[in-house]
Design a protein around this motif. Structure first.
Motif, short mmCIF file in Angstrom:
data_model
loop_
_atom_site.label_atom_id
_atom_site.label_comp_id
_atom_site.label_asym_id
_atom_site.label_seq_id
_atom_site.Cartn_x
_atom_site.Cartn_y
_atom_site.Cartn_z
N ASN A 134 0.90 -1.35 0.03
CA ASN A 134 0.25 0.06 -0.02
C ASN A 134 0.95 1.27 0.04
OD1 ASN A 134 -2.26 -1.49 -0.02
ND2 ASN A 134 -2.61 -1.20 2.24
N GLU A 164 2.31 1.70 -3.50
CA GLU A 164 1.21 2.37 -4.59
C GLU A 164 1.06 3.63 -4.21
OE1 GLU A 164 0.09 0.88 -7.12
OE2 GLU A 164 1.63 -0.71 -6.89
N ARG A 165 1.08 4.08 -2.76
CA ARG A 165 0.74 5.29 -2.44
C ARG A 165 1.70 6.48 -3.10
NH1 ARG A 165 -2.99 9.51 -1.60
NH2 ARG A 165 -1.89 10.93 -0.22
N LYS A 182 3.69 5.85 -5.41
CA LYS A 182 3.72 5.77 -7.31
C LYS A 182 2.54 6.81 -7.35
CE LYS A 182 3.08 2.29 -10.90
NZ LYS A 182 2.64 0.87 -11.06
N LEU A 183 1.43 6.67 -6.67
CA LEU A 183 0.12 7.58 -7.29
C LEU A 183 0.71 9.10 -7.07
CD1 LEU A 183 -2.96 8.30 -7.81
CD2 LEU A 183 -3.04 8.02 -5.33
N GLN A 220 2.69 10.12 -9.58
CA GLN A 220 1.97 10.46 -11.28
C GLN A 220 1.12 11.79 -10.89
OE1 GLN A 220 -0.53 7.10 -11.14
NE2 GLN A 220 0.86 5.90 -12.09
N LYS A 221 0.70 12.33 -9.52
CA LYS A 221 0.22 13.53 -9.43
C LYS A 221 0.98 14.58 -9.58
CE LYS A 221 -3.65 11.49 -9.23
NZ LYS A 221 -4.54 11.32 -10.38
N TYR A 227 -4.04 16.49 -3.11
CA TYR A 227 -3.01 15.98 -2.90
C TYR A 227 -1.90 16.63 -2.11
CZ TYR A 227 -4.77 12.47 -6.00
OH TYR A 227 -5.60 11.55 -6.63
#
Length: 173
Positions: A39, A42-43, A45-46, A49-50, A108
């Motif tokens: 998790n 993945e966070r 990575k997100l 991307q943002k 974010y």
């Protein structure tokens, strides 16, 4: 039920029962730790991307501003009356990029120093002067409003670039 308990904890099966319980506990711990790190990865990575999307929106904003100013300078959308129109595509890109940066900031990156009002069209006096007819009537100094608008674009590009670099440093993978 009592037969099962008696069977599990009888002299011969107690070692087997303990090994099953220890194995199950270890499996649950390993699964929990794995899920935690998955998790987290993945966070990150997100978030990366943002940050990339924020950077792309800031570049689109700068390019749209430059296009709007350059169109006025070249008299691309000058009407016969002397008033100017904005290129609809460049203006739409300008608005979309501000909206996207505002959304990404709100969702974010609330801790960064970003205020969409600092990037509004009103911060570029050349566009206001051209659209209102002040430029055509020579009631403003074209060079001054042009320089002020270019200064805003340069300052905005620099500030947005610094924001993105700060985000990249803070959220490295």
């Amino acid at each position: 039920m009592s037969k099962i308990v008696d069977l599990l904890f009888s002299e011969g099966n107690i070692v087997t029962t303990i090994s099953i319980l220890v194995s199950a506990t270890i499996a649950m711990i390993v699964l929990g730790v794995n899920q935690f790190y998955s998790n987290r990865r993945e966070r990150k990575k997100l978030i990366c991307q943002k940050i990339e999307e924020f950077y792309e929106a800031s570049i689109a904003y700068t390019n749209a501003c430059d296009k709007l100013i350059t169109d006025i300078q070249r008299m691309t959308y000058r009407c016969e009356s002397g008033y100017y129109r904005n290129d609809p595509a460049a203006y739409a890109l300008f608005e979309q990029s501000i909206s996207k940066m505002e959304m990404l900031h709100g969702l974010y990156f609330q801790r960064i120093d970003f205020d969409s009002e600092d990037y509004a069209i009103t911060k570029m006096p050349l566009i206001w002067a051209a659209n209102s007819g002040e430029l055509a009537r020579n009631s403003v100094n074209a060079d001054d409003v042009y320089k002020a608008s270019r200064a805003h674009i340069n300052m905005s590009a620099e500030h947005l670039s610094e924001l993105c670099k700060e985000l990249m440093r803070k959220h490295m993978i």
